[in-house]
Design an enzyme around this catalytic site. Structure first.
Site, PDB file in Angstrom:
ATOM      1  N   GLY A 151       0.816  -1.019   0.158  1.00  0.00           N
ATOM      2  CA  GLY A 151       0.100   0.011   0.059  1.00  0.00           C
ATOM      3  C   GLY A 151       0.975   1.243   0.095  1.00  0.00           C
ATOM      4  CB  CYS A 152       0.445   4.657  -0.988  1.00  0.00           C
ATOM      5  SG  CYS A 152      -1.309   4.805  -0.600  1.00  0.00           S
ATOM      6  CE1 TYR A 153      -1.435   8.263   3.822  1.00  0.00           C
ATOM      7  CE2 TYR A 153      -3.099   6.753   3.537  1.00  0.00           C
ATOM      8  CZ  TYR A 153      -2.809   8.014   3.777  1.00  0.00           C
ATOM      9  OH  TYR A 153      -3.705   9.025   3.489  1.00  0.00           O
ATOM     10  CD  GLN A 321       4.875   6.554  -1.422  1.00  0.00           C
ATOM     11  OE1 GLN A 321       5.976   5.758  -1.697  1.00  0.00           O
ATOM     12  NE2 GLN A 321       3.827   6.085  -0.977  1.00  0.00           N
TER      13      GLN A 321
END
Length: 355
Positions: A151-153, A321
Site C-alpha cells: 500500500g502507499c502509506y 513519494q
C-alpha cells in the site's frame, strides 16, 4: 519481450501502469481488461495515451482468462478480492502475478478478513506470496510467483523506519522508545477514481481532514512490515493517522519517535545515508534539507529527511513519494523488473515533473 497483461486498466493505478509499461523497453502490453469499457480503445478514454498505446480493452470473460494464462506476468489493478480468484490458475500456468490491491499483502488470514471484510478464497497461495517492497524483500521477490504490491502509506512508513529498526537490531540497548507516531497526508487520487461525494471538487478543494481515525486498514500492513524487520527483543506501538489534502497526487509521512539516552548518541543522518547508499530510488536529503511532494511527482523516487533533536530527545523522519508511482504502479514495475532479473530502473529512470 515480456508479455504483460493489466487486469483493471481504468483506475488511476491502471492508467499509470499503461503509461509506465508502454515505455518499458522489455515489455509488451498484450492484454488490457475492463468490464465497463470492453471494446473501447484505451486512448479514446484517456487522451493522454494517444500516440502511446492504442490497445483495446477486453472483458474479463472465459476467453480472456485463457489468454491471461499465455502471458508472462499479469498485473491486477483491481479492487480488493479480484486477484485472489484468478491467481491460482495463473500461477499453475507459470504466470507471475503482481497484485496492486491487498489480496496478498497481509500474511495473516484473520487480519485480512478482519480489515477487508471478505473471505480470502486463496489462502494457500497467501502463504507463499511475497510482500513486494524491493528495498526489504529483493531476494524473495526475485523468486516469487505472486507478489503483493505494498500500500502507499506502508511504503513510506516501512522505508522511513527500516534504517532505525536495523540499527536497533544491532544494539543491546533500546535506541527509541516503544511508541511510534506516523502522521501521513495523501492527495485525493489515493482514494481512487470512483465517484464519491467526499472527493467532489467542492468537498475536497480548500479542505484538509483526517480520516479512518479509529483505525486504517494499512495499519496492520505497517505493523507487519516493522515486525518482519525487527529481530531484537524490543517491540513498538504504532499510531497511524492518515489525512486527505487538497492535491491530486503525492504523499508525505512524518514519523515521530522519542530517543532513549543511547539513541541520542547515534548519528541518525549517517545511519540513513549508509542504509540507502545503494538504493537508486531512495534519496536521503542532506542534513537540514526537507523534501516536498512536488519533488517526486510522477517519478518512482522516494525522498527522506531526518531531523534529530537531542535536546528534546526527538527523532523525526519525513518521507515523500508519488502515491501512484512509488506508492503503486511504479513499485509494481520495479517488482516486475526484479522478478524477471532486469535492472530495477528499467522503464522507471525518469525525472520528476516540475512544476
Amino acid at each position: 519481450m515480456i508479455s504483460a497483461a493489466i487486469v483493471g486498466g481504468t483506475g488511476y493505478t491502471g492508467i499509470e501502469l499503461i503509461r509506465l509499461l508502454s515505455a518499458h523497453p522489455k515489455v509488451s502490453i498484450d492484454l488490457l481488461t475492463s468490464r465497463s469499457e470492453a471494446g473501447t480503445r484505451a486512448d479514446e478514454i484517456f487522451p493522454s495515451l494517444r500516440g502511446i498505446s492504442d490497445i483495446v480493452f477486453s472483458d474479463l470473460g472465459d476467453e480472456t482468462l485463457a489468454t491471461l494464462q499465455q502471458c508472462d506476468v499479469v498485473f491486477f489493478a483491481t479492487p480488493h478480492g479480484v486477484a485472489m480468484k484468478q491467481a491460482e490458475a495463473l500461477t499453475q500456468a507459470g504466470v507471475k502475478v503482481i497484485d496492486l490491491a491487498a489480496d496478498f499483502r497481509l500474511q495473516s488470514l484473520s487480519e485480512f478478513e478482519h480489515w477487508y471484510q471478505q473471505m480470502h478464497t486463496c489462502p494457500d497461495l497467501l502463504k507463499t506470496a511475497v510482500y513486494g517492497l524491493p528495498e526489504v524483500n529483493r531476494a524473495k521477490i526475485a523468486e516469487a510467483l505472486v507478489v503483493g504490491n505494498p500500500g502507499c502509506y506502508p511504503t513510506t512508513a516501512i522505508l522511513g523506519l527500516k534504517p532505525i529498526i536495523e540499527a536497533q537490531n544491532k544494539q543491546s540497548k533500546q535506541l527509541i522508545e516503544s511508541r511510534i507516531v506516523i502522521d501521513a497526508k495523501s492527495g485525493v487520487s489515493g482514494a481512487g477514481r470512483q465517484a464519491s461525494l467526499a472527493l467532489n471538487y467542492a468537498e475536497s478543494t480548500d479542505n484538509f481532514k483526517a480520516y479512518s481515525v479509529e483505525g486504517h486498514r494499512h495499519l496492520p500492513e505497517i505493523e507487519q512490515g516493522v515486525a518482519q524487520l525487527l529481530d531484537s527483543q524490543f517491540k513498538h506501538r504504532i499510531r497511524f493517522l492518515p489525512h486527505l489534502v487538497p492535491m491530486i497526487r503525492g504523499m508525505l509521512s512524518s514519523i515521530h519517535m522519542e530517543l532513549t539516552d543511547a539513541g541520542a548518541l547515534v548519528d541518525w543522518q549517517q545511519v540513513f545515508e549508509q542504509s540507502y547508499a545503494s538504493e537508486q530510488f531512495i534519496d536521503v536529503m542532506p542534513k537540514g534539507l526537507y523534501p516536498d511532494t512536488r519533488s517526486v511527482r510522477a517519478s518512482n523516487r522516494l525522498r527522506i529527511a531526518v531531523h534529530q533533536d537531542n535536546e528534546r530527545a526527538e527523532l523525526t523522519v519525513i518521507v515523500v513519494q508519488d502515491n501512484l508511482v512509488k506508492g503503486a504502479a511504479g513499485q509494481a514495475v520495479q517488482n516486475m523488473n526484479v522478478m524477471f532479473g532486469l535492472d530495477e530502473s528499467l522503464g522507471l529512470n525518469f525525472a520528476p515533473i516540475v512544476p
